[in-house]
Design an enzyme around this catalytic site. Sequence first.
Site, PDB file in Angstrom:
ATOM      1  N   LYS A 154      -6.922  -2.835   4.136  1.00  0.00           N
ATOM      2  CA  LYS A 154      -6.268  -3.722   5.101  1.00  0.00           C
ATOM      3  C   LYS A 154      -5.128  -3.033   5.854  1.00  0.00           C
ATOM      4  O   LYS A 154      -4.972  -3.232   7.049  1.00  0.00           O
ATOM      5  CB  LYS A 154      -5.796  -5.049   4.497  1.00  0.00           C
ATOM      6  N   ARG A 203       1.292 -12.986  -1.324  1.00  0.00           N
ATOM      7  CA  ARG A 203       0.618 -12.476  -2.520  1.00  0.00           C
ATOM      8  C   ARG A 203       0.540 -13.559  -3.589  1.00  0.00           C
ATOM      9  O   ARG A 203      -0.138 -13.365  -4.603  1.00  0.00           O
ATOM     10  CB  ARG A 203       1.409 -11.319  -3.146  1.00  0.00           C
ATOM     11  N   ARG A 230      -5.683   8.242  -1.779  1.00  0.00           N
ATOM     12  CA  ARG A 230      -4.954   7.862  -0.561  1.00  0.00           C
ATOM     13  C   ARG A 230      -3.710   8.742  -0.387  1.00  0.00           C
ATOM     14  O   ARG A 230      -3.031   9.076  -1.350  1.00  0.00           O
ATOM     15  CB  ARG A 230      -4.530   6.399  -0.713  1.00  0.00           C
ATOM     16  N   ARG A 286       1.815   7.978  -2.702  1.00  0.00           N
ATOM     17  CA  ARG A 286       2.774   6.960  -3.132  1.00  0.00           C
ATOM     18  C   ARG A 286       2.904   6.996  -4.653  1.00  0.00           C
ATOM     19  O   ARG A 286       1.908   7.193  -5.347  1.00  0.00           O
ATOM     20  CB  ARG A 286       2.277   5.562  -2.701  1.00  0.00           C
ATOM     21  N   ARG A 297      -1.760  -2.715 -10.808  1.00  0.00           N
ATOM     22  CA  ARG A 297      -1.762  -3.409  -9.514  1.00  0.00           C
ATOM     23  C   ARG A 297      -3.063  -4.192  -9.326  1.00  0.00           C
ATOM     24  O   ARG A 297      -3.064  -5.294  -8.786  1.00  0.00           O
ATOM     25  CB  ARG A 297      -1.567  -2.395  -8.373  1.00  0.00           C
TER      26      ARG A 297
HETATM   27  P1  AMP Z   1       1.219  -2.678  -0.858  1.00  0.00           P
HETATM   28  O1  AMP Z   1       1.692  -1.540  -0.013  1.00  0.00           O
HETATM   29  O2  AMP Z   1       0.889  -3.911  -0.075  1.00  0.00           O
HETATM   30  O3  AMP Z   1       0.123  -2.285  -1.817  1.00  0.00           O
HETATM   31  O4  AMP Z   1       2.476  -3.102  -1.776  1.00  0.00           O
HETATM   32  C1  AMP Z   1       3.061  -2.185  -2.671  1.00  0.00           C
HETATM   33  C2  AMP Z   1       3.892  -2.924  -3.691  1.00  0.00           C
HETATM   34  O5  AMP Z   1       4.951  -3.666  -3.041  1.00  0.00           O
HETATM   35  C3  AMP Z   1       3.143  -3.971  -4.507  1.00  0.00           C
HETATM   36  O6  AMP Z   1       2.453  -3.403  -5.616  1.00  0.00           O
HETATM   37  C4  AMP Z   1       4.298  -4.883  -4.952  1.00  0.00           C
HETATM   38  O7  AMP Z   1       5.057  -4.265  -5.981  1.00  0.00           O
HETATM   39  C5  AMP Z   1       5.184  -4.905  -3.704  1.00  0.00           C
HETATM   40  N1  AMP Z   1       4.828  -5.996  -2.779  1.00  0.00           N
HETATM   41  C6  AMP Z   1       4.344  -5.875  -1.500  1.00  0.00           C
HETATM   42  N2  AMP Z   1       4.158  -7.072  -0.938  1.00  0.00           N
HETATM   43  C7  AMP Z   1       4.528  -7.990  -1.868  1.00  0.00           C
HETATM   44  C8  AMP Z   1       4.558  -9.422  -1.896  1.00  0.00           C
HETATM   45  N3  AMP Z   1       4.164 -10.151  -0.847  1.00  0.00           N
HETATM   46  N4  AMP Z   1       5.005 -10.024  -3.028  1.00  0.00           N
HETATM   47  C9  AMP Z   1       5.421  -9.309  -4.099  1.00  0.00           C
HETATM   48  N5  AMP Z   1       5.415  -7.967  -4.135  1.00  0.00           N
HETATM   49  C10 AMP Z   1       4.970  -7.304  -3.036  1.00  0.00           C
END
Ligand code: AMP
Length: 215
Positions: free
Chosen positions: A14, A89, A125, A158, A169
């Site tokens: 996404k 989320r 990634r 990352r 995750r």
């Molecule tokens: P992402 O880049 O979307 O995979 O997000 C990386 C990390 O950021 C996630 O594993 C969570 O720890 C945190 N995170 C991102 N968006 C949210 C959200 N809407 N609610 C809670 N934690 C978030």
Amino acid sequence: MNLVVLLGAPGSGKGTQAKLLEQKLPVLQISTGDLLREAIKQASPVGLKAKQFVEKGELVPDQIMIELIESKLKQAPPSHKILLDGFPRTLPQAKALDANKKTQVGLVLYFHVPSSILVERITGRRTCADCSSIYHVDFNPPKKSGQCDRCGGKLTQRKDDVAEVVLRRLEVFEKENKVLVDYYTSKNLLKEIDANQSLANVQSQLLKVLDTWCT
Ligand code: AMP
């Protein structure tokens, strides 16, 4: 302000797709993961609170996330449609979005990928440290190894894209996602995207849906 929510597991593509769409359509992508990584880099108050959760693959508490997204949405140009990558989320986050009178979720795109291939997608990634562009060592490599095609920045992995954190995750995703899928299905907003396809193929599915939606 009109919002498109992008739902999908970590590694479902996404973020990559949202960044590409921003270059083709009058849309603005907001990634809460990118916002948090930037806040952590800057050691801002939000970054200091979020760091421990992000690095362990846990969700950052709803209250912090809701304040973060609301302040970001306030700064966005009202004429643009917004692609939300990574928010909501949880159900309280989805309800907070609905309670905001200035925004309206018009569409929810659920990126569906079989869970067996997600680990490979995420651990391969690489992300640009400067502009957050996303690559994959095998499926979407940069022209020059280790360097971003777009801005020349350094590509890094990352901290939460390493195997141990990735498994956590994915567990967190499985737990929260069904509730969101049910919530948006009941509102008749959910559309499934077959994201187990090439990058170009997923992009064309999205353009078909969003072209009509954007005009
Ligand atoms: P992402 O880049 O979307 O995979 O997000 C990386 C990390 O950021 C996630 O594993 C969570 O720890 C945190 N995170 C991102 N968006 C949210 C959200 N809407 N609610 C809670 N934690 C978030």
